[in-house]
Write a protein that holds these residues in place. Structure first.
Motif, short mmCIF file in Angstrom:
data_model
loop_
_atom_site.label_atom_id
_atom_site.label_comp_id
_atom_site.label_asym_id
_atom_site.label_seq_id
_atom_site.Cartn_x
_atom_site.Cartn_y
_atom_site.Cartn_z
N LEU A 197 20.58 37.13 -11.75
CA LEU A 197 20.78 37.17 -10.31
C LEU A 197 20.90 38.62 -9.83
O LEU A 197 20.32 39.00 -8.82
CB LEU A 197 22.04 36.38 -9.95
N ARG A 198 21.63 39.44 -10.57
CA ARG A 198 21.77 40.86 -10.21
C ARG A 198 20.43 41.58 -10.25
O ARG A 198 20.12 42.38 -9.37
CB ARG A 198 22.76 41.54 -11.15
N GLN A 199 19.64 41.32 -11.27
CA GLN A 199 18.34 41.98 -11.38
C GLN A 199 17.40 41.53 -10.26
O GLN A 199 16.71 42.36 -9.66
CB GLN A 199 17.71 41.70 -12.74
N LEU A 200 17.38 40.23 -9.99
CA LEU A 200 16.52 39.72 -8.92
C LEU A 200 16.97 40.23 -7.56
O LEU A 200 16.15 40.44 -6.67
CB LEU A 200 16.51 38.19 -8.93
N GLY A 201 18.28 40.44 -7.39
CA GLY A 201 18.83 40.91 -6.13
C GLY A 201 18.33 42.29 -5.73
O GLY A 201 18.42 42.67 -4.56
N ASN A 202 17.79 43.05 -6.68
CA ASN A 202 17.21 44.35 -6.36
C ASN A 202 15.87 44.23 -5.65
O ASN A 202 15.42 45.17 -5.00
CB ASN A 202 17.04 45.19 -7.62
N HIS A 203 15.23 43.08 -5.77
CA HIS A 203 13.88 42.90 -5.21
C HIS A 203 13.75 41.72 -4.25
O HIS A 203 12.79 41.64 -3.49
CB HIS A 203 12.88 42.72 -6.35
N TYR A 204 14.68 40.77 -4.33
CA TYR A 204 14.61 39.54 -3.55
C TYR A 204 15.99 39.21 -2.98
O TYR A 204 16.99 39.75 -3.42
CB TYR A 204 14.17 38.35 -4.42
N VAL B 299 28.11 28.81 -3.99
CA VAL B 299 26.85 29.55 -3.90
C VAL B 299 27.13 31.01 -4.22
O VAL B 299 28.08 31.60 -3.73
CB VAL B 299 26.24 29.46 -2.49
N ARG B 300 26.29 31.59 -5.05
CA ARG B 300 26.37 33.01 -5.40
C ARG B 300 25.10 33.67 -4.87
O ARG B 300 24.00 33.18 -5.12
CB ARG B 300 26.49 33.14 -6.91
N PHE B 301 25.26 34.76 -4.12
CA PHE B 301 24.13 35.45 -3.51
C PHE B 301 24.07 36.88 -4.01
O PHE B 301 25.10 37.54 -4.15
CB PHE B 301 24.27 35.46 -1.98
N SER B 302 22.87 37.38 -4.27
CA SER B 302 22.69 38.78 -4.63
C SER B 302 21.53 39.32 -3.82
O SER B 302 20.50 38.68 -3.66
CB SER B 302 22.39 38.92 -6.12
N GLY B 303 21.69 40.50 -3.30
CA GLY B 303 20.67 41.16 -2.51
C GLY B 303 21.33 42.26 -1.71
O GLY B 303 22.54 42.41 -1.72
#
Length: 65
Positions: A53-60, A22-26
């Motif tokens: 994933l990096r871009q989404l991690g800025n908002h989610y 699993v890779r998580f970003s946030g």
């Protein structure tokens, strides 16, 4: 196993039958954010989803499975 990089964490979860990567970003803060799960198909790697994933991690709270 946990591997941390800037704004991203990688986890390997062992089960009886298989290992789940699993890779998580946030930001990791316990705030009420919406979550996004990116699920790749059979035979493909979740690595190609890392830029998104990096871009989404800025908002989610974003996970790639």
């Amino acid at each position: 196993m946990t591997k941390n990089t800037k704004n991203r964490r990688d986890y390997k979860i062992k089960t009886q039958s298989f290992d789940l990567f699993v890779r998580f970003s946030g930001d990791g803060k316990p705030t009420p954010r919406e979550s996004v799960i990116l699920l790749h198909g059979m035979g493909l790697s979740g690595r190609y989803m890392t830029p998104l994933l990096r871009q989404l991690g800025n908002h989610y709270h974003a996970y790639a499975l």
